[in-house]
Design an enzyme around this catalytic site. Structure first.
Site, mmCIF file in Angstrom:
data_model
loop_
_atom_site.group_PDB
_atom_site.id
_atom_site.type_symbol
_atom_site.label_atom_id
_atom_site.label_comp_id
_atom_site.label_asym_id
_atom_site.label_seq_id
_atom_site.Cartn_x
_atom_site.Cartn_y
_atom_site.Cartn_z
ATOM 1 N N CYS A 345 49.721 102.612 -51.714
ATOM 2 C CA CYS A 345 50.432 103.638 -52.470
ATOM 3 C C CYS A 345 51.095 104.642 -51.515
ATOM 4 O O CYS A 345 52.001 104.290 -50.775
ATOM 5 C CB CYS A 345 49.496 104.318 -53.461
ATOM 6 S SG CYS A 345 50.351 105.218 -54.775
ATOM 7 N N HIS A 443 46.708 99.561 -56.318
ATOM 8 C CA HIS A 443 45.352 100.072 -56.158
ATOM 9 C C HIS A 443 44.354 99.015 -56.611
ATOM 10 O O HIS A 443 44.656 98.169 -57.446
ATOM 11 C CB HIS A 443 45.164 101.337 -56.999
ATOM 12 C CG HIS A 443 45.899 102.530 -56.481
ATOM 13 N ND1 HIS A 443 45.495 103.230 -55.371
ATOM 14 C CD2 HIS A 443 47.028 103.142 -56.935
ATOM 15 C CE1 HIS A 443 46.331 104.234 -55.161
ATOM 16 N NE2 HIS A 443 47.270 104.203 -56.089
#
Length: 505
Positions: A345, A443
């Site tokens: 991310c 994630h």
């Protein structure tokens, strides 16, 4: 809607609120345990926390963002999480400012004063509606407070403790942490600072994280009950090595100095100030030969086999932190000599050539150089992508694997040359992969067991170590941990008394 929730002619749902003498007293973990226990006992159970402040978040099935603790509690209760379980999520983004996530979507960036004045009425109404839905649709609701109910400077406009208990007409269990010392002073002091009507709502006390000889504690328990008139409904022994997702950075203290100092694989996780969703690291932390170190200074960097740049709530400011501390140069140098690097991310965004923030979404830094490991650049926009996702791995040697996880990020990452994606989602490339470097928006990537095993075995091979096969099924471990926690807490609580407390209202 009146202040107290009515039952609309339906059988009255059980409800219980867990409050604490301070942050990290054990409210979240006790709420998780009770969600599991009530489910085991045949009650359709939901968690609720009106307002949560955390950088670790959870993405619901419909792509909304809530506090990770409530997502985990829903898993413990065996139900799908939704935003009624946490209608307000506060994510600190800078000095004295936070992003307000309202029913799963970004609402505004506010400082504390503006939030208390301008958001209070809107938040209060949302809390009432969400509680009403849960109490209508579930047999039992476990409500979690935040911090302490005795914050006398904040109680006139608080949205998370006694006001919520009054809305739900819920009895309160007050939790004290004996491991810190002074538990009776904390409990008595908290009770004395409450208004009389709120003090009457405290129906029982739980002492958490007990170690030692129970016989030495008994006189204190007897004194407390005689002094306050409130029963102690449980003393929960300290439980070690519990592998259930943590809510915020407080739990980093559990393993910030290394998790397995004898481990053959040395993993350095860059611990910038606004690190978020660090639970991405948990499956690695539990591998038998992996040592995880959270690194905040260049002097702590060492010569890691794997460097992880985790998520960030403010990528621009955390990228600047890496430069100011010297970690930026250490990462670049380590990559050049062959260390493996993974960015997730915001960490992936930092690994590109440029990071642009033309609208000041995260900070006043409009443009800065990234680590230049990937031929990509990222432009930050106010819109946030939040989605559960699944796709095939595109990295050579992993193409047979399907990966699942979730995305939660602002900004768009643009490729500057021919793509070399990490994964393919709905026919579109995501992330970037090259020798010794991986960047992804996915994630929970290491929660995918087959990917993690293969990835670590490549690291082991590179270091001349023997492979380890099928060392840990992480998602199955989590289910077992829910049951272990429930068994531990069930043995320590007077559940008959707690059910009596809930049913008398």
């Amino acid at each position: 809607m009146e202040l107290n929730i009515k039952e609309n002619g339906k059988k009255k749902a059980l409800r219980l609120m867990i409050q604490g003498t301070h942050s990290d007293a054990g409210k979240s973990i006790l709420s998780t345990a009770l969600c599991r226990i009530f489910r085991q006992d045949g009650y359709k159970t939901a968690p609720f926390k009106s307002q949560n402040m955390a950088l670790n978040s959870y993405i619901t099935k419909d792509g909304k963002e809530i506090g990770r603790a409530q997502g985990v509690q829903a898993e413990a209760a065996g139900i799908e999480a939704d935003t009624d379980m946490n209608p307000i999520l506060i994510k600190p983004s800078g000095e004295m400012e936070s992003q307000i996530v309202f029913h799963g979507r970004p609402f505004a960036v506010m400082n504390t004063a503006v939030y208390r004045e301008d958001f209070f009425s809107l938040g209060l109404e949302a809390i009432k509606k969400s509680l009403h839905k849960l109490l209508t649709n579930y047999d039992a609701v476990v409500i979690e407070g935040a911090g302490s109910p005795a914050e006398v400077n904040l109680n006139d406009r608080e949205l998370v403790n006694m006001r919520v208990a009054e809305i739900a007409d819920a009895p309160v269990l007050l939790v004290g942490d004996i491991d810190r010392g002074g538990v009776f002073a904390s409990l008595v002091g908290t009770l004395q600072l409450l208004q009389e009507k709120d003090r009457k709502r405290v129906a029982g006390v739980v002492i958490n994280k007990f170690r030692g000889d129970f016989a030495l504690l008994e006189p204190g328990l007897q004194w407390f009950e005689e002094y306050t008139g409130i029963p102690v409904v449980g003393v929960i022994p300290f439980i070690s090595d519990l592998e259930i997702d943590g809510e915020d950075s407080l739990v980093l203290n559990q393993y910030s100095r290394g998790t397995n100092l004898e481990g053959d694989l040395d993993v350095a996780v860059l611990s910038y100030p606004r690190l978020s969703n660090f639970t991405d690291i948990d499956p690695l932390r539990l591998e038998p030969d992996v040592n995880i170190r959270f690194v905040r200074k260049a002097s702590e960097f060492g010569r890691p086999d794997l460097i992880i740049l985790p998520g960030s709530k403010n990528t621009a400011e955390d990228l600047r932190f890496l430069k100011e501390t010297g970690l930026f140069n250490r990462v670049q140098a380590a990559y050049k000599i062959g260390s493996q690097i993974v960015g997730i991310c915001g960490g992936y965004q930092m690994m590109g050539e440029k990071l642009f923030d033309p609208e000041g979404v995260e900070s006043g830094i409009r443009e800065q150089d990234g680590l230049a490991i990937f031929p990509v650049s990222t432009v930050l926009y106010a819109d946030k992508k939040t989605v559960q996702t699944e796709g095939s791995c595109a990295v050579p040697g992993y193409e047979d694997l399907t990966l699942s996880g979730y995305e939660i990020h602002m900004g768009q990452t643009l490729l500057l040359d021919d793509p070399s994606p990490f994964s393919i989602q709905k026919g579109t490339g995501e992330g970037y992969a090259k020798e010794n470097a991986t960047g992804t928006y996915l994630h929970d990537v290491f929660h995918n067991d087959a990917f993690r095993w293969r990835f670590l075995n490549r690291l082991r091979s590179k270091k001349g170590l023997q492979p380890i096969e099928r060392s840990l099924f992480f998602r199955e471990l989590k289910k077992r941990e829910f049951d272990r926690l429930a068994d531990h807490v069930r043995a320590a609580l007077d559940l008959d008394k707690i059910y009596e407390i809930m049913k008398r209202r």
